[in-house]
Design a protein around this motif. Structure first.
Motif, short mmCIF file in Angstrom:
data_model
loop_
_atom_site.label_atom_id
_atom_site.label_comp_id
_atom_site.label_asym_id
_atom_site.label_seq_id
_atom_site.Cartn_x
_atom_site.Cartn_y
_atom_site.Cartn_z
N MET A 179 -50.85 12.08 31.92
CA MET A 179 -52.37 11.57 31.66
C MET A 179 -52.59 10.48 30.77
SD MET A 179 -53.17 15.81 31.53
CE MET A 179 -54.45 15.30 30.32
N TYR A 180 -52.02 10.35 29.69
CA TYR A 180 -51.95 9.20 28.84
C TYR A 180 -51.83 7.87 29.67
CZ TYR A 180 -50.39 5.69 25.36
OH TYR A 180 -50.17 4.57 24.80
N TYR A 181 -50.67 7.78 30.46
CA TYR A 181 -50.44 6.57 31.01
C TYR A 181 -51.79 6.13 32.11
CZ TYR A 181 -48.11 2.92 33.51
OH TYR A 181 -47.56 1.71 33.92
N ARG A 182 -52.14 7.23 32.76
CA ARG A 182 -53.12 6.93 33.62
C ARG A 182 -54.42 6.53 32.72
NH1 ARG A 182 -52.30 12.20 36.20
NH2 ARG A 182 -50.39 11.77 37.05
N GLU A 183 -54.84 7.06 31.87
CA GLU A 183 -56.12 6.97 31.08
C GLU A 183 -55.92 5.49 30.25
OE1 GLU A 183 -58.76 8.61 27.35
OE2 GLU A 183 -57.58 9.88 28.53
N TRP A 184 -54.90 5.21 29.46
CA TRP A 184 -54.83 4.02 28.70
C TRP A 184 -54.30 2.75 29.57
CZ3 TRP A 184 -57.75 3.89 24.54
CH2 TRP A 184 -58.11 5.30 23.84
N LYS A 185 -53.59 3.06 30.70
CA LYS A 185 -52.81 1.92 31.26
C LYS A 185 -52.23 0.94 30.52
CE LYS A 185 -56.31 2.62 34.94
NZ LYS A 185 -56.88 3.47 34.16
N PRO A 186 -51.19 1.18 29.72
CA PRO A 186 -50.70 0.37 28.80
C PRO A 186 -49.91 -0.78 29.70
CG PRO A 186 -49.23 2.22 29.20
CD PRO A 186 -50.48 2.41 29.75
N LYS A 187 -49.98 -2.14 29.17
CA LYS A 187 -49.52 -3.22 29.94
C LYS A 187 -47.95 -3.57 29.73
CE LYS A 187 -53.52 -4.45 31.68
NZ LYS A 187 -54.06 -2.85 31.48
N LYS A 188 -47.56 -3.81 28.32
CA LYS A 188 -46.35 -4.00 27.82
C LYS A 188 -45.44 -2.99 27.37
CE LYS A 188 -43.73 -7.75 25.69
NZ LYS A 188 -43.79 -9.00 24.88
N TYR A 189 -46.21 -2.19 26.34
CA TYR A 189 -45.40 -1.42 25.65
C TYR A 189 -45.88 0.12 26.10
CZ TYR A 189 -44.07 -5.24 22.49
OH TYR A 189 -43.80 -6.33 22.15
N LEU A 190 -45.24 1.17 26.12
CA LEU A 190 -45.70 2.38 26.44
C LEU A 190 -46.72 2.94 25.43
CD1 LEU A 190 -45.61 4.94 28.42
CD2 LEU A 190 -43.75 5.88 26.66
N PHE A 191 -46.65 2.81 24.17
CA PHE A 191 -47.64 3.29 23.30
C PHE A 191 -48.19 2.05 22.55
CE2 PHE A 191 -44.92 6.86 23.50
CZ PHE A 191 -46.04 7.94 24.17
#
Length: 104
Positions: free
Chosen positions: A1-13
């Protein structure tokens, strides 16, 4: 859910501008999360890393894979986790102990 919402580019967080979190920020997040979870023991990001490696080893993951995941240059560094997981050795049953030996 986090990944889909925030769509990180280089770092996971990622930080607000897509930058890497500082070590201090990560430590504060871990400490705050532990506090919210009711964990009274002192917690650090290194403890999470250590637990991750130990659980992998206990689950039978090859030490060389763990070495790569942790970014260690040699397996000597990774071998410290074999001492931590040594209590698992006590759980291993000797197959000879389960043999029925006819005492004649």
């Amino acid at each position: 859910m986090y990944y889909r919402e925030w769509k990180p580019k280089k770092y996971l967080f990622e930080g607000k501008r897509g930058t890497q979190y500082s070590a201090t920020s990560v430590a504060n997040i871990v400490k705050r999360s532990a506090s919210r979870a009711g964990i009274l023991q002192k917690v650090s990001p290194h403890m999470l890393r250590h637990s991750f490696a130990t659980h992998l080893l206990e689950d039978g993951v090859d030490l060389r894979y763990i070495q790569q995941l942790l970014g260690h240059k040699t397996t000597k560094t990774t071998e410290i986790y074999t001492h931590v997981a040594s209590h698992q050795l006590k759980k291993i049953k000797n197959p000879l102990d389960s043999l029925y030996l006819d005492k004649r």
